[in-house]
Write a protein that holds these residues in place. Structure first.
Motif, mmCIF file in Angstrom:
data_model
loop_
_atom_site.group_PDB
_atom_site.id
_atom_site.type_symbol
_atom_site.label_atom_id
_atom_site.label_comp_id
_atom_site.label_asym_id
_atom_site.label_seq_id
_atom_site.Cartn_x
_atom_site.Cartn_y
_atom_site.Cartn_z
ATOM 1 N N LEU A 27 0.822 -1.212 0.000
ATOM 2 C CA LEU A 27 0.000 0.000 0.000
ATOM 3 C C LEU A 27 0.852 1.256 0.000
ATOM 4 O O LEU A 27 0.551 2.227 -0.718
ATOM 5 C CB LEU A 27 -0.925 -0.003 1.207
ATOM 6 C CG LEU A 27 -2.083 -1.002 1.195
ATOM 7 C CD1 LEU A 27 -2.874 -0.923 2.494
ATOM 8 C CD2 LEU A 27 -3.012 -0.734 0.010
ATOM 9 N N THR A 28 1.903 1.279 0.786
ATOM 10 C CA THR A 28 2.764 2.466 0.847
ATOM 11 C C THR A 28 3.403 2.740 -0.512
ATOM 12 O O THR A 28 3.428 3.887 -0.987
ATOM 13 C CB THR A 28 3.854 2.279 1.919
ATOM 14 O OG1 THR A 28 3.246 2.019 3.176
ATOM 15 C CG2 THR A 28 4.719 3.521 2.036
ATOM 16 N N GLY A 29 3.902 1.691 -1.149
ATOM 17 C CA GLY A 29 4.535 1.868 -2.465
ATOM 18 C C GLY A 29 3.564 2.394 -3.504
ATOM 19 O O GLY A 29 3.883 3.328 -4.259
ATOM 20 N N THR A 125 -6.397 3.499 -6.752
ATOM 21 C CA THR A 125 -5.437 3.296 -5.656
ATOM 22 C C THR A 125 -6.121 3.340 -4.308
ATOM 23 O O THR A 125 -5.919 2.485 -3.434
ATOM 24 C CB THR A 125 -4.338 4.364 -5.709
ATOM 25 O OG1 THR A 125 -3.639 4.251 -6.955
ATOM 26 C CG2 THR A 125 -3.369 4.187 -4.537
ATOM 27 N N MET A 126 -6.984 4.355 -4.119
ATOM 28 C CA MET A 126 -7.659 4.479 -2.835
ATOM 29 C C MET A 126 -8.663 3.335 -2.619
ATOM 30 O O MET A 126 -8.869 2.875 -1.492
ATOM 31 C CB MET A 126 -8.369 5.828 -2.734
ATOM 32 C CG MET A 126 -7.430 7.043 -2.854
ATOM 33 S SD MET A 126 -5.934 6.891 -1.868
ATOM 34 C CE MET A 126 -6.610 6.782 -0.226
ATOM 35 N N GLY A 127 -9.284 2.872 -3.720
ATOM 36 C CA GLY A 127 -10.190 1.734 -3.605
ATOM 37 C C GLY A 127 -9.457 0.477 -3.178
ATOM 38 O O GLY A 127 -9.939 -0.277 -2.312
ATOM 39 N N ILE A 128 -8.304 0.224 -3.794
ATOM 40 C CA ILE A 128 -7.496 -0.934 -3.399
ATOM 41 C C ILE A 128 -7.089 -0.821 -1.928
ATOM 42 O O ILE A 128 -7.120 -1.794 -1.173
ATOM 43 C CB ILE A 128 -6.239 -1.042 -4.295
ATOM 44 C CG1 ILE A 128 -6.654 -1.374 -5.736
ATOM 45 C CG2 ILE A 128 -5.281 -2.093 -3.744
ATOM 46 C CD1 ILE A 128 -5.496 -1.343 -6.731
ATOM 47 N N VAL A 131 -9.925 -1.846 0.384
ATOM 48 C CA VAL A 131 -10.150 -3.292 0.412
ATOM 49 C C VAL A 131 -9.085 -3.996 1.256
ATOM 50 O O VAL A 131 -9.391 -4.831 2.112
ATOM 51 C CB VAL A 131 -10.162 -3.859 -1.022
ATOM 52 C CG1 VAL A 131 -10.203 -5.387 -0.993
ATOM 53 C CG2 VAL A 131 -11.360 -3.324 -1.796
ATOM 54 N N VAL A 132 -7.809 -3.635 1.027
ATOM 55 C CA VAL A 132 -6.715 -4.277 1.771
ATOM 56 C C VAL A 132 -6.806 -3.926 3.260
ATOM 57 O O VAL A 132 -6.651 -4.787 4.132
ATOM 58 C CB VAL A 132 -5.349 -3.859 1.191
ATOM 59 C CG1 VAL A 132 -4.217 -4.411 2.059
ATOM 60 C CG2 VAL A 132 -5.204 -4.353 -0.237
ATOM 61 N N ASP A 133 -7.040 -2.637 3.542
ATOM 62 C CA ASP A 133 -7.132 -2.204 4.945
ATOM 63 C C ASP A 133 -8.272 -2.913 5.668
ATOM 64 O O ASP A 133 -8.140 -3.286 6.842
ATOM 65 C CB ASP A 133 -7.344 -0.688 5.026
ATOM 66 C CG ASP A 133 -6.095 0.079 4.640
ATOM 67 O OD1 ASP A 133 -4.992 -0.497 4.743
ATOM 68 O OD2 ASP A 133 -6.221 1.253 4.236
#
Length: 472
Positions: A27-29, A125-128, A131-133
């Motif tokens: 996510l950071t990358g 990016t924000m959607g991904i 989901v991951v968070d």
């Protein structure tokens, strides 16, 4: 928890912490790359937030591994404080990041506005990220709740705040896009900076809560509500007069609990130990896995007269039985039997009786009278022989004639007749109406024994086992 359960818990905690590190790296990358390409401070703020999450996840992973180590000579209470130290370090990093975000947001709001490109990649990016968070926060929260891990709980909180802040950034980007689409870009050009400022406020709020809990744990503050639940569970145990002192330190991951309870002073050591064991079980229901010390002290609270007498006798190591008391206008009368060693002289036995009288007088003050019957204590099992059938039946027949004259006695069964030193031993089960009170049943048994001893003078001992009789 046994050794297998402990190893399973360690593996599960370390796995979920390691997977959070991997998710934070990804996510950071992604956020750094997309933030630089689009110029969105909101996304860059999210990248910084995720970067802090990465550091926090690494700290959490290390802390979980260290805190699971067994106590040693240098750390006799274990290594659980490592989790609290890691959470404190995470708090400082979050405050530093929030300071930078607020500074940059102020610059863009009031001094150097900067164009933002709300491209499709920014929204993807924000959607991904959401989901991951969401998946990581659920996994961390589940394991944290299962094993009461403060470090994993803090990490789950980090990922949850990422969800909230990502939603704020999406709103900011959407407003910038709407401004460009509808030709009113000047109205919404600062929306991205406002979104970044909102992210910083959210992170500060969460960091403050986390930091306060961490400092409380490091200062050995008891977890909120735990002490009250421990006291309530202990006071429900029969035999506990009240809780005298409770001390709790640590976190829900590993609590150290010391509790002192008052138990009746007439309780034997075995009874007191049974009470403390029940207290331990009750407290472990409130705080599973806690390192627990339960201490009991004798108490004279709410004792009745008989309990006070037994407490005095137990304290002086006097073996007493058949205690009776009664009141008259002159005061309290106490009658009891005192067992002494059969090898003692009468003078020595009477000396023990006098000592018991003095202790009872000291306990109750002025007494009307104390009558103590001295009798030798049986020190070994006596030998006995069964009587012949004809001889035993004669005793059983006499018993039958006597109990049939007592209306409340319905039958006498399991009659045993034996000859032992001193005379005849007679035991039996007496069936008495079930609706009688205990006092009435006692009087009936005494009358039955008295009649037997009067008509059978060679009886040395009569044992009557009373049982309730219920008509079919």
């Amino acid at each position: 928890m046994n050794a297998t359960d402990i190893q399973t818990a360690q593996r599960e905690k370390q796995f979920v912490a390691a997977s959070s590190v991997a998710a934070a790296v990804v996510l950071t990358g992604i956020k750094i790359v997309v933030g630089c390409l689009t110029g969105s401070l909101g996304i860059l703020a999210e990248a910084a937030h995720s970067g802090l999450d990465l550091i926090a996840a690494i700290i959490t992973l290390v802390a979980v591994r260290v805190s699971d180590r067994a106590p040693d000579a240098a750390h006799q209470y274990g290594h659980g404080k490592v989790e609290n130290l890691s959470a404190l370090a995470e708090t400082f990093l979050l405050f530093i990041t929030c300071g930078w975000i607020i500074y940059e947001a102020g610059e863009r709001l009031f001094f150097r506005p900067r164009a933002v490109d709300p491209s499709l990649w920014a929204f993807i990016t924000m959607g991904i990220s959401i989901v991951v968070d969401f998946s990581r926060s659920r996994a961390l929260a589940r394991v944290a709740k299962k094993y009461h891990s403060q470090a994993l709980e803090a990490d789950a909180l980090h990922f949850r705040t990422d969800i909230w802040s990502s939603l704020v950034v999406i709103v900011g980007l959407a407003l910038v896009w709407a401004g460009k689409y509808f030709g009113c870009e000047a109205w919404f050009v600062r929306a991205d900076a406002v979104a970044a400022f909102a992210v910083a406020v959210i992170v500060i709020w969460v960091s403050w809560k986390l930091g306060r809990r961490t400092v409380d744990a490091l200062l050995d503050a008891a977890p909120e509500g735990v002490t009250e639940r421990i006291i309530a569970s202990a006071e429900q145990i029969p035999g506990v007069c009240r809780v005298l002192r409770t001390r709790v330190r640590g976190s829900m991951a590993h609590l150290f609990i010391e509790i002192r309870v008052a138990v009746p002073r007439h309780y034997s050591l075995q009874n007191s130990h049974r009470v403390t064991s029940h207290v331990e079980q009750a407290i472990l229901g409130v705080a599973p896995g806690a390192d627990l010390v339960v201490d009991s002290v004798p108490s004279a609270e709410n004792e009745n007269v008989l309990e006070r007498i037994r407490a005095v006798a137990d304290h002086g190591h006097f073996a007493v039985h058949h205690i009776t008391t009664h009141h008259t206008q002159r005061g309290l009368y106490i009658d009891l039997d005192l067992e002494v060693e059969p090898s003692l002289s009468f003078e020595q036995a009477h000396s023990q009786s006098s000592e018991l009288e003095r202790e009872l007088t000291a306990e109750f003050g002025a007494l009307a009278d104390i009558n103590i019957h001295i009798e030798p204590r049986d020190k070994e099992t006596l030998a006995a022989v069964e009587l012949s059938v004809e001889h035993a039946e004669s005793y059983a027949a006499r018993l039958g004639a006597i109990w049939r004259e007592l209306p409340a006695v319905r039958d006498c069964q399991d009659v045993r007749v034996q000859r032992m030193r001193g005379g005849i031993y007679l035991s039996f089960h007496a069936l008495i109406d079930a609706d009688r009170s205990v006092t009435e049943v006692h009087h009936i048994a005494e009358e039955l024994e008295s009649r037997l001893r009067h008509e059978l003078p060679d009886l040395c001992r009569v044992v009557i086992h009373t049982e309730p009789f219920k008509p079919a």
